[in-house]
Design a protein around this motif. Structure first.
Motif, short mmCIF file in Angstrom:
data_model
loop_
_atom_site.label_atom_id
_atom_site.label_comp_id
_atom_site.label_asym_id
_atom_site.label_seq_id
_atom_site.Cartn_x
_atom_site.Cartn_y
_atom_site.Cartn_z
N ALA A 1 54.87 39.61 33.22
CA ALA A 1 54.98 38.81 34.45
C ALA A 1 53.76 39.03 35.34
O ALA A 1 53.23 38.08 35.93
CB ALA A 1 56.25 39.18 35.20
N ALA A 2 53.30 40.28 35.43
CA ALA A 2 52.14 40.57 36.28
C ALA A 2 50.90 39.86 35.76
O ALA A 2 50.13 39.28 36.53
CB ALA A 2 51.92 42.08 36.36
N LEU A 3 50.72 39.88 34.43
CA LEU A 3 49.56 39.17 33.85
C LEU A 3 49.65 37.69 34.18
O LEU A 3 48.66 37.06 34.56
CB LEU A 3 49.53 39.37 32.34
CG LEU A 3 48.95 40.67 31.80
CD1 LEU A 3 48.90 40.61 30.27
CD2 LEU A 3 47.57 40.95 32.37
N LEU A 4 50.86 37.12 34.02
CA LEU A 4 51.02 35.69 34.29
C LEU A 4 50.78 35.36 35.76
O LEU A 4 50.30 34.27 36.08
CB LEU A 4 52.44 35.24 33.92
CG LEU A 4 52.72 35.09 32.42
CD1 LEU A 4 54.21 34.83 32.19
CD2 LEU A 4 51.89 33.95 31.84
N SER A 5 51.11 36.29 36.65
CA SER A 5 50.93 36.00 38.07
C SER A 5 49.51 36.30 38.55
O SER A 5 49.20 36.12 39.72
CB SER A 5 51.95 36.76 38.93
OG SER A 5 51.57 38.11 39.04
N GLY A 6 48.67 36.78 37.61
CA GLY A 6 47.25 36.88 37.93
C GLY A 6 46.78 38.26 38.34
O GLY A 6 45.59 38.44 38.60
N THR A 7 47.66 39.25 38.41
CA THR A 7 47.22 40.61 38.76
C THR A 7 47.86 41.59 37.80
O THR A 7 49.06 41.85 37.87
CB THR A 7 47.65 40.97 40.20
OG1 THR A 7 47.25 39.93 41.06
CG2 THR A 7 47.01 42.28 40.64
N ALA A 8 47.05 42.15 36.91
CA ALA A 8 47.58 43.07 35.89
C ALA A 8 48.05 44.37 36.54
O ALA A 8 47.59 44.76 37.62
CB ALA A 8 46.50 43.37 34.86
#
Ligand code: GUN
Ligand code: ZN
Length: 417
Positions: free
Chosen positions: A334-341
């Protein structure tokens, strides 16, 4: 449940959550002394000539997982594919939750629920019961017998669902008060009662206000759902036309504050995030559920950059697992998809000490340090997992090869050898 345990010493590889940032101190060969009161008496490096045998060869130890959002009466409908949210509630959830008026049914599921928590290394959970006071009593008793830790709420709903799961505000709040009198603070705070309006749509304004007043009067924690799904947002705006936004619905009824824990928070505006931060509310991040119901991706960064307290939640049964480790993996995606790993290490911190903070239990659990209660799990890792990054990757992503082997709460072994 016996409050004391025999003093014992754990020797092994131990992951200690850091109090200052979302990371762990890794102790390769540590001695953790556990006292008869179930608290950690000391943590030190094992000496070179240490005579204490390694407690569980191949295992890595860390604090027990804290599930900040899980529904007991959805245990048997976990993963029922009838989403999105409002359709799934009507089709899969409300008919099942209606069954919990039957005490024998509730008791059987309560045993399954406790066993599932333990199987996955969850030592503490923030639980929604059904709207039935008897089922809630049965659940408290099962958690007590199992030796688990947690907070439990009677799920408050007096509108917006079939008659069979509704309970009017007055008897519901009276039942909450009776359950709190019996269970809140039980066994030196191992169990607590949590005021639990299901969500704004299932509560009249009178019930929301009454729930807030009860929580204030008895100093009880509060949990509810917030901003999960677009259709839910539209219906909430229509039901509460005088409130400026979804967070304002809860604020206008007195439900914001440091005792409040909000699950999901997928579609909040910046202003709503700011309001949650201004009131020091806590967040339960439930990404596996959000994927299953197609709810969207919570922008974890929005919470963390405001230093909101964030725990992870399975949200069984929209969540398809009781494993906080699998939820950590979903949170990574989810974090990758929201743009911040975010790293698996940080997410496992949110699954342990971060969850304890969200529940305001971080004075007693979530750390491997003197004075903290010995809620511990052992995960059995394959021998080739050696370096630090591989360790956290294996815990989050290689669960098939790294099972939860042993579980302790307050120093007592509840599962495994
Ligand atoms: N919103 C209101 N009730 C529920 C529930 O049981 N599960 C989820 N995921 N969202 C909800
Ligand atoms: Zn939920």
């Amino acid at each position: 449940m016996e409050a004391r345990c025999d003093p014992w010493i754990l020797r092994g590889r131990v992951l200690c959550p850091r109090p200052d940032r979302p990371a762990f101190e890794v102790l390769e060969d540590a001695l953790v002394r556990v006292g008869a009161d179930g608290r950690i008496a000391g943590v030190e490096a094992a000496p070179a000539d240490c005579a204490v045998p390694v407690t569980r060869p191949g295992a890595v130890w860390l604090p027990g997982f804290v599930d900040t959002h899980v529904h007991f009466p959805q245990t048997r409908v976990l993963g029922s594919a009838s989403g999105p949210l409002l359709e799934w509630l009507a089709t899969s959830v409300f008919p099942e939750e209606a069954r919990f008026v039957d005490r024998a049914y509730a008791a059987a599921v309560a045993e399954e629920f406790c066993a599932a928590l333990l199987r996955h290394g969850t030592t503490c959970a923030s639980v929604y019961s059904s709207s039935d006071p008897g089922a809630t009593e049965v659940l408290f008793a099962a958690l007590d017998r199992a030796g688990l830790r947690g907070q439990v709420g009677l799920t408050l709903m007096d509108r917006g669902a079939p008659e069979a799961v509704l309970l009017a505000a007055e008897p519901a709040l009276a039942a909450c008060e009776a359950l709190a009198a019996r269970w809140h603070g039980h066994d030196d705070g191992r169990l607590a009662f949590c005021v639990t309006p299901r969500f704004a749509l299932s509560c009249t304004p009178a019930l929301l206000r009454g729930a807030a007043a009860l929580a204030d009067r008895l100093d009880l924690p509060v949990q509810t759902h917030l901003s999960e799904n677009p259709a839910e947002l539209a219906a909430t705006a229509a039901a509460f036309p005088d409130s400026a936004d979804y967070v304002a619905v809860y604020a206008d009824h007195g439900l914001l504050g440091p005792r409040a824990l909000f699950a999901h928070c997928v579609h909040l505006t910046d202003g709503e995030w700011d309001a949650l931060a201004a009131h020091d509310c806590a967040i339960s991040h439930c990404p596996d559920s959000n994927f299953f119901l197609g709810s969207g991706v919570m922008p974890l960064r929005a919470a963390l950059e405001r230093t909101l307290r964030v725990g992870l939640g399975t949200d069984v049964g929209a969540g398809r697992t009781f494993s906080l480790r699998r939820v950590a993996a979903a949170a990574y995606d989810a974090a990758l998809l929201s743009g911040t790993a975010i790293t698996p290490e940080a997410l496992l911190w949110h699954a342990t000490l971060g969850g304890a903070r969200a529940l305001r239990l971080d004075g007693r659990i979530g750390r491997v340090a003197p004075g903290f209660e010995a809620d511990l799990v052992a995960c059995d890792l394959p021998p080739h997992v050696v370096d630090r990054a591989a360790l956290f990757d294996a815990l989050a992503f290689r669960r098939d090869d790294a099972a939860v082997g042993a579980v302790y709460v307050r120093g007592r072994r509840l599962r495994g050898g």
